[in-house]
Each structure stands twice: as structure tokens, then as C-alpha cells.
Enzyme design. Sequence first.
Site, short mmCIF file in Angstrom:
data_model
loop_
_atom_site.label_atom_id
_atom_site.label_comp_id
_atom_site.label_asym_id
_atom_site.label_seq_id
_atom_site.Cartn_x
_atom_site.Cartn_y
_atom_site.Cartn_z
N GLY A 180 15.80 -6.41 10.61
CA GLY A 180 17.03 -5.85 10.17
C GLY A 180 17.12 -5.76 8.57
O GLY A 180 17.53 -4.65 8.05
N ARG B 29 11.00 -9.99 0.36
CA ARG B 29 11.99 -11.23 0.60
C ARG B 29 12.10 -11.77 2.14
O ARG B 29 12.23 -12.68 2.27
CB ARG B 29 13.51 -10.65 0.18
N ALA B 30 11.92 -10.58 3.08
CA ALA B 30 12.30 -11.17 4.34
C ALA B 30 11.10 -12.10 4.71
O ALA B 30 11.22 -13.09 5.37
CB ALA B 30 12.48 -9.97 5.10
N TYR C 129 15.68 -10.80 12.32
CA TYR C 129 16.14 -11.03 10.82
C TYR C 129 15.16 -9.99 10.02
O TYR C 129 15.58 -9.34 9.26
CB TYR C 129 15.99 -12.25 10.41
N ARG D 3 0.74 -1.37 0.14
CA ARG D 3 0.00 -0.01 0.04
C ARG D 3 0.74 1.17 0.10
O ARG D 3 0.69 2.32 -0.74
CB ARG D 3 -1.16 0.17 1.14
N GLU E 273 9.59 -19.73 3.87
CA GLU E 273 10.19 -20.87 3.60
C GLU E 273 10.85 -21.73 4.63
O GLU E 273 10.98 -22.79 4.27
CB GLU E 273 11.19 -20.47 2.60
N TYR E 274 11.27 -21.07 5.60
CA TYR E 274 11.95 -21.75 6.83
C TYR E 274 11.22 -22.50 8.00
O TYR E 274 11.61 -23.30 8.48
CB TYR E 274 13.20 -21.01 7.55
N ARG F 178 20.22 -8.45 8.08
CA ARG F 178 19.74 -9.33 8.32
C ARG F 178 20.92 -10.57 8.77
O ARG F 178 20.44 -11.50 9.20
CB ARG F 178 19.03 -9.90 6.77
#
Length: 129
Positions: free
Chosen positions: A92, A47-48, A89, A27, A54-55, A100
Site C-alpha cells: 500500500g 520508507r516502507a 502495508y 535502479r 524497524e518494527y 499504508r
Amino acid sequence: IKHCWTVTAPVFFSLAYFALQVIYARRKYKISPPETTGHPEFERIFRAQANCSEYFPIFISLLWVAGIFFHQGVATVCGLLYLYTRFKYFQGYAVAAQGRLGPLYASARLLWLLLGLAVAGLLAHFLLP
């Protein structure tokens, strides 16, 4: 097993928090789905969130195997520390890509520790009388 739930429940809140941050960034920078590129801050937040998502299946699996076959308390402490490092993470990475790295290395060490605990617990369970 109840101790592992004290970590598992916050995982879902963490995932929801990270997803909401992506929505807010979309937004703020006017980036509509399915676009995943745009302003650098949006890309870092996106991406973060994706990296954390994913983990988490690996983390949950190791947490529960270590909790069931090794020790609930130890697995729970590792799990809470992992959640904290993943939150740091995310924070950061949202500010700068270099932010990160410290939390990333810490969370990776905790995953390896959980893997070691899970393997030790499984070996003890299946190989010892």
C-alpha cells in the site's frame, strides 16, 4: 517452540523481499546509495522498507515471549497475521502514502495483542504456583 519458527523464518524472507524492492527502485529511478531522496515512489518504497525493518525486532521478541510463556499456537497465528499486514502495508505504501494506513493500524493492533499475550504469559509463569 517449533510453531514460532514457522513465523520467524518468513520474517527473514520478508526483510529480503523489502530490501530487494528498494534495490529495484534505486535502479529504476537511478538513485545511488547513500541517497534516500529522489522520486516520490522511491521514497515511499524506501520508507516502507525502513519502517518494516524497524518494527521486526519488536515483533520477533513479542512473538517468542508470547509463544514460550502464553501459547505457541495463538502466538503463531498472530505472527502470521502480522506478517500479512506488514506485506499489505508495504504494498500500500509503495503505491500511495494513504495506502499504508489500514494495514498499519492492523499490524499495530496485532503487536499490542502479542504484547498482552506476552505479559499475561509472563505473569502466569512467575506469579502463579
